[in-house]
Design an enzyme around this catalytic site. Structure first.
Site, PDB file in Angstrom:
ATOM      1  N   HIS A  52      41.667 -87.128  51.264  1.00  0.00           N
ATOM      2  CA  HIS A  52      42.810 -86.724  52.464  1.00  0.00           C
ATOM      3  C   HIS A  52      42.323 -87.631  53.568  1.00  0.00           C
ATOM      4  O   HIS A  52      43.202 -88.397  54.149  1.00  0.00           O
ATOM      5  CB  HIS A  52      42.482 -85.157  52.729  1.00  0.00           C
ATOM      6  CG  HIS A  52      43.216 -84.990  54.049  1.00  0.00           C
ATOM      7  ND1 HIS A  52      42.420 -85.255  55.353  1.00  0.00           N
ATOM      8  CD2 HIS A  52      44.337 -84.413  54.458  1.00  0.00           C
ATOM      9  CE1 HIS A  52      43.343 -84.964  56.201  1.00  0.00           C
ATOM     10  NE2 HIS A  52      44.449 -84.425  55.669  1.00  0.00           N
ATOM     11  N   ASN A  53      41.039 -87.895  54.269  1.00  0.00           N
ATOM     12  CA  ASN A  53      40.991 -88.649  55.313  1.00  0.00           C
ATOM     13  C   ASN A  53      41.086 -90.060  54.675  1.00  0.00           C
ATOM     14  O   ASN A  53      41.591 -90.850  55.853  1.00  0.00           O
ATOM     15  CB  ASN A  53      39.626 -88.318  55.687  1.00  0.00           C
ATOM     16  CG  ASN A  53      39.145 -87.184  56.405  1.00  0.00           C
ATOM     17  OD1 ASN A  53      39.915 -85.989  56.096  1.00  0.00           O
ATOM     18  ND2 ASN A  53      38.142 -86.974  57.304  1.00  0.00           N
ATOM     19  N   GLU A 103      44.617 -90.817  55.103  1.00  0.00           N
ATOM     20  CA  GLU A 103      44.729 -90.582  56.644  1.00  0.00           C
ATOM     21  C   GLU A 103      44.671 -92.051  57.032  1.00  0.00           C
ATOM     22  O   GLU A 103      45.413 -92.543  57.980  1.00  0.00           O
ATOM     23  CB  GLU A 103      43.943 -89.533  57.240  1.00  0.00           C
ATOM     24  CG  GLU A 103      44.002 -89.654  58.641  1.00  0.00           C
ATOM     25  CD  GLU A 103      42.910 -88.565  59.106  1.00  0.00           C
ATOM     26  OE1 GLU A 103      43.039 -87.410  58.837  1.00  0.00           O
ATOM     27  OE2 GLU A 103      42.074 -88.938  59.987  1.00  0.00           O
ATOM     28  N   SER A 111      22.399 -72.478  70.002  1.00  0.00           N
ATOM     29  CA  SER A 111      21.968 -72.261  71.542  1.00  0.00           C
ATOM     30  C   SER A 111      23.013 -71.148  71.658  1.00  0.00           C
ATOM     31  O   SER A 111      24.172 -71.330  71.397  1.00  0.00           O
ATOM     32  CB  SER A 111      22.332 -73.262  72.172  1.00  0.00           C
ATOM     33  OG  SER A 111      23.272 -74.101  71.910  1.00  0.00           O
ATOM     34  N   SER A 116      41.042 -79.345  57.466  1.00  0.00           N
ATOM     35  CA  SER A 116      41.673 -80.233  57.966  1.00  0.00           C
ATOM     36  C   SER A 116      42.653 -79.928  59.136  1.00  0.00           C
ATOM     37  O   SER A 116      43.051 -78.938  58.881  1.00  0.00           O
ATOM     38  CB  SER A 116      42.578 -81.328  57.108  1.00  0.00           C
ATOM     39  OG  SER A 116      43.144 -82.374  57.824  1.00  0.00           O
ATOM     40  N   GLY A 117      42.833 -80.458  60.194  1.00  0.00           N
ATOM     41  CA  GLY A 117      43.859 -80.055  61.309  1.00  0.00           C
ATOM     42  C   GLY A 117      43.173 -80.139  62.455  1.00  0.00           C
ATOM     43  O   GLY A 117      43.793 -79.956  63.655  1.00  0.00           O
ATOM     44  N   LYS A 156      38.955 -83.323  50.402  1.00  0.00           N
ATOM     45  CA  LYS A 156      39.086 -83.661  51.722  1.00  0.00           C
ATOM     46  C   LYS A 156      38.634 -85.095  52.195  1.00  0.00           C
ATOM     47  O   LYS A 156      39.459 -85.548  53.020  1.00  0.00           O
ATOM     48  CB  LYS A 156      38.254 -82.569  52.516  1.00  0.00           C
ATOM     49  CG  LYS A 156      37.869 -83.051  54.038  1.00  0.00           C
ATOM     50  CD  LYS A 156      38.993 -82.605  55.026  1.00  0.00           C
ATOM     51  CE  LYS A 156      39.152 -83.289  56.275  1.00  0.00           C
ATOM     52  NZ  LYS A 156      38.291 -82.945  57.255  1.00  0.00           N
TER      53      LYS A 156
HETATM   54  P1  NDP Z   1      29.803 -81.064  66.070  1.00  0.00           P
HETATM   55  O1  NDP Z   1      30.058 -81.698  64.673  1.00  0.00           O
HETATM   56  O2  NDP Z   1      30.012 -81.790  67.397  1.00  0.00           O
HETATM   57  O3  NDP Z   1      28.616 -80.391  65.833  1.00  0.00           O
HETATM   58  C1  NDP Z   1      28.052 -79.291  66.962  1.00  0.00           C
HETATM   59  C2  NDP Z   1      27.559 -77.973  66.390  1.00  0.00           C
HETATM   60  O4  NDP Z   1      26.598 -78.129  65.340  1.00  0.00           O
HETATM   61  C3  NDP Z   1      26.963 -77.058  67.541  1.00  0.00           C
HETATM   62  O5  NDP Z   1      27.311 -75.872  67.254  1.00  0.00           O
HETATM   63  C4  NDP Z   1      25.534 -77.210  67.481  1.00  0.00           C
HETATM   64  O6  NDP Z   1      24.724 -76.278  67.948  1.00  0.00           O
HETATM   65  C5  NDP Z   1      25.544 -77.319  65.727  1.00  0.00           C
HETATM   66  N1  NDP Z   1      24.217 -78.065  65.403  1.00  0.00           N
HETATM   67  C6  NDP Z   1      23.733 -79.372  65.617  1.00  0.00           C
HETATM   68  N2  NDP Z   1      22.605 -79.577  64.824  1.00  0.00           N
HETATM   69  C7  NDP Z   1      22.297 -78.300  64.629  1.00  0.00           C
HETATM   70  C8  NDP Z   1      20.870 -77.927  63.965  1.00  0.00           C
HETATM   71  N3  NDP Z   1      20.089 -78.755  63.568  1.00  0.00           N
HETATM   72  N4  NDP Z   1      20.732 -76.455  63.661  1.00  0.00           N
HETATM   73  C9  NDP Z   1      21.732 -75.978  63.881  1.00  0.00           C
HETATM   74  N5  NDP Z   1      22.906 -76.051  64.417  1.00  0.00           N
HETATM   75  C10 NDP Z   1      23.060 -77.538  64.844  1.00  0.00           C
HETATM   76  O7  NDP Z   1      30.816 -79.841  66.052  1.00  0.00           O
HETATM   77  P2  NDP Z   1      32.377 -79.848  65.697  1.00  0.00           P
HETATM   78  O8  NDP Z   1      32.920 -78.649  65.979  1.00  0.00           O
HETATM   79  O9  NDP Z   1      33.111 -81.012  66.137  1.00  0.00           O
HETATM   80  O10 NDP Z   1      32.344 -79.979  63.857  1.00  0.00           O
HETATM   81  C11 NDP Z   1      31.786 -79.304  63.104  1.00  0.00           C
HETATM   82  C12 NDP Z   1      32.071 -79.618  61.851  1.00  0.00           C
HETATM   83  O11 NDP Z   1      33.219 -79.280  61.400  1.00  0.00           O
HETATM   84  C13 NDP Z   1      31.431 -80.928  61.545  1.00  0.00           C
HETATM   85  O12 NDP Z   1      30.878 -81.078  60.175  1.00  0.00           O
HETATM   86  C14 NDP Z   1      32.530 -81.758  61.742  1.00  0.00           C
HETATM   87  O13 NDP Z   1      32.298 -82.931  60.857  1.00  0.00           O
HETATM   88  C15 NDP Z   1      33.471 -80.956  60.939  1.00  0.00           C
HETATM   89  N6  NDP Z   1      35.175 -81.149  61.287  1.00  0.00           N
HETATM   90  C16 NDP Z   1      35.358 -81.663  62.448  1.00  0.00           C
HETATM   91  C17 NDP Z   1      36.583 -81.909  62.764  1.00  0.00           C
HETATM   92  C18 NDP Z   1      36.795 -82.083  64.306  1.00  0.00           C
HETATM   93  O14 NDP Z   1      38.206 -82.585  64.351  1.00  0.00           O
HETATM   94  N7  NDP Z   1      36.177 -82.035  65.141  1.00  0.00           N
HETATM   95  C19 NDP Z   1      37.900 -81.556  61.861  1.00  0.00           C
HETATM   96  C20 NDP Z   1      37.462 -81.325  60.680  1.00  0.00           C
HETATM   97  C21 NDP Z   1      35.994 -80.960  60.320  1.00  0.00           C
HETATM   98  P3  NDP Z   1      24.051 -76.390  69.414  1.00  0.00           P
HETATM   99  O15 NDP Z   1      25.547 -76.054  70.400  1.00  0.00           O
HETATM  100  O16 NDP Z   1      23.089 -75.650  69.478  1.00  0.00           O
HETATM  101  O17 NDP Z   1      23.964 -77.802  69.750  1.00  0.00           O
END
Ligand code: NDP
Length: 476
Positions: free
Chosen positions: A185-186, A189, A34, A128-129, A182
């Site tokens: 690591h978790n 954690e 989006s 991570s972080g 990773k």
């Molecule tokens: P989210 O896991 O909340 O995912 C949201 C994002 O995914 C948005 O950009 C969303 O797009 C997109 N998305 C969801 N479904 C689809 C789809 N079908 N097609 C295309 N895009 C899609 O975001 P985070 O930033 O929290 O995490 C991103 C990744 O990083 C995840 O894999 C998470 O596990 C990992 N991670 C997160 C950490 C954290 O502290 N949050 C730490 C380390 C890793 P839209 O805006 O259009 O909905």
């Protein structure tokens, strides 16, 4: 001018990772399903560097220089597959797709194999972080081909955390190795957090000290061997006062710990590989127990404690015992985690350098700690070290803690304080060092009911005893 790297998926993590690249002088293509998240990134932070925003995936891919480097930072699972599918039709041979989300490593292996067939590099990368790390320097654990690391590695190293000038990023190994590490690591954690929580609980119950007083104890601990991010934030959390009630924050939070699944994956994989990661498993189950609401309610009503009331005689000595027990249990949890990495490395032919893993966890990530230097040194002394606990530094450290560790676990049992991670770590320690284990009896039982055979201490071969007949032994 074309962008040097692209990030698709601009929620908290992707947005901050893109900013981190931009702040390091890279031209960064940005895209999100989006468009609102893309425009908000540009509105809020467009002045931090060179961003090249695109509304469509097609334009996004077209805005990248070749070989293209595309970081996917979306919700792990089906969303990642959807984005990969969309990218596949747009990329060219030699391009590099980086999945920086929290993918499960078997998915990464599957995706890597599929993309390789199309001539693409797929780099499953642990990051991570949290959001803070993504922006200011995370610990980065890239898998994938060594070839892809040649061009991608320097960029990732640049945006990673640094400790003594060294990047917290290195090529972990092929295909799923990065996401695997990773995951462990978790898991570590989880164990670390549970151990710290048990230490807090013991001190609170044994000495009657307040959360704020215990916060000070953790602050002191943070200037010694235990110095780490988790100890530091523990002190902050314990010192925090709830604005609404004026009570300690820990006293107003519901005591049901949640999880997003990486601890569970770690334990599941350890079961597959047959590696006893008891610290991580107990930590994962402790969260499950905390969330077992009907069971806890039923138990609370009828299960007696039959435990002695508790007030330690010498609080300072007891607190020092808990500190030593925490350190020893922590060494066990890490030792087990590194065993799991070694076992998987063997199973999947990853050739993972465990000392290098400890090194890239020293900064940026959640388990960053002073103690990781000791682990790196241990693997430098012996890269094939069969057991981290058996390294000379750790045998010494545990030797100094052992009496305290036993006192703490005994006191917990006597007074009915649950310490699954402290206790199981000690049980592991005693198990792994034992001259003889009662496993011999289990072999006898197995042979009795299932003719599963056994080996003898005094020679080669496998044997079976005729348990239901004359109990004679014959070679199996
Ligand atoms: P989210 O896991 O909340 O995912 C949201 C994002 O995914 C948005 O950009 C969303 O797009 C997109 N998305 C969801 N479904 C689809 C789809 N079908 N097609 C295309 N895009 C899609 O975001 P985070 O930033 O929290 O995490 C991103 C990744 O990083 C995840 O894999 C998470 O596990 C990992 N991670 C997160 C950490 C954290 O502290 N949050 C730490 C380390 C890793 P839209 O805006 O259009 O909905």
């Amino acid at each position: 001018e074309l962008a040097q790297i692209g990030v698709t998926g601009l929620a908290v993590m992707g947005r901050n990772l893109a900013r981190n690249f931009a702040r390091h002088g890279y031209r960064v293509a940005v895209h999100n399903r989006s468009y609102a998240k893309t425009t908000s990134l540009i509105d809020d932070h467009g002045d931090e560097g060179t961003f090249v925003p695109s509304e469509s995936m097609r334009d996004f891919v077209a805005s990248l220089e070749k070989p293209r480097r595309v970081v996917i930072m979306v919700k792990a699972g089906a969303a990642t597959d959807a984005v990969i599918d969309e990218l596949l039709g747009l990329l060219d041979e030699g391009d590099i797709v980086i999945d920086a989300g929290n993918a499960h490593f078997p998915d990464t292996r599957r995706r890597e194999a599929a993309l390789k067939e199309r001539g693409l590099h797929f780099v499953g990368t642990g990051v991570s972080g949290g959001e803070e790390g993504a922006l200011n320097g995370p610990s980065i654990m890239p898998g994938g081909s060594p070839e892809s690391y040649q061009t991608l590695g320097p960029m990732l190293e640049e945006i990673s955390a640094k400790v003594n000038g060294e990047p917290c990023c290195t090529h972990v190994g092929p295909d799923g190795a990065g996401h695997f590490v990773k995951m462990v690591h978790n898991g570590i954690e989880y164990a670390d957090m549970q151990l710290i929580a048990e230490a807090y609980d013991l001190i609170r119950q044994g000495t009657g000290k307040s959360a704020a007083e215990i916060a000070d104890i953790f602050r002191t601990w943070n200037s010694g061997d235990l110095e780490s991010f988790l100890i530091e934030i523990t002190a902050d959390v314990l010192g925090h006062v709830d604005a609404k009630t004026g009570s300690a924050f820990v006293d107003i939070v519901l005591d049901q710990a949640e999880q997003k699944g990486t601890g569970r994956w770690t334990v599941q994989n350890a079961l597959d590989l047959g590696v006893p990661i008891t610290g991580i498993a107990e930590a994962t189950f402790a969260r499950a127990l905390s969330g077992s609401v009907p069971q806890r309610e039923a138990a609370r009503k009828v299960l007696p404690a039959d435990a002695e009331a508790w007030q330690v005689d010498d609080p300072d000595a007891f607190i020092e015992d808990v500190r030593l027990a925490l350190y020893a249990s922590k060494v066990v949890a890490y030792s087990q985690g590194f065993d799991q990495i070694a076992a998987a490395s063997e199973e999947f032919d990853w050739n993972i350098d465990r000392g290098a893993m400890a090194k890239i966890w020293r900064g940026g990530c959640i388990i960053r700690a002073r103690f990781l230097d000791r682990i790196t040194e241990a693997y430098q002394r012996d890269p094939e070290l069969p057991l981290l606990l058996a390294d000379e530094y750790f045998t010494g450290a545990i030797g100094n803690s052992l009496a305290a560790w036993r006192r703490v676990v005994m006191a917990a049992a006597r007074h009915g304080v649950p310490t699954p991670a402290f206790s199981s770590s000690l049980a592991y320690y005693d198990g792994v060092r034992a001259e003889r284990l009662p496993a011999a009896l289990i072999q006898g039982q197995r042979d009795f009911f299932g003719a599963h055979t056994y080996r003898r201490v005094d020679g080669d071969g496998t044997f079976h005893t005729e348990w239901s007949a004359d109990r004679s032994e014959s070679p199996a």
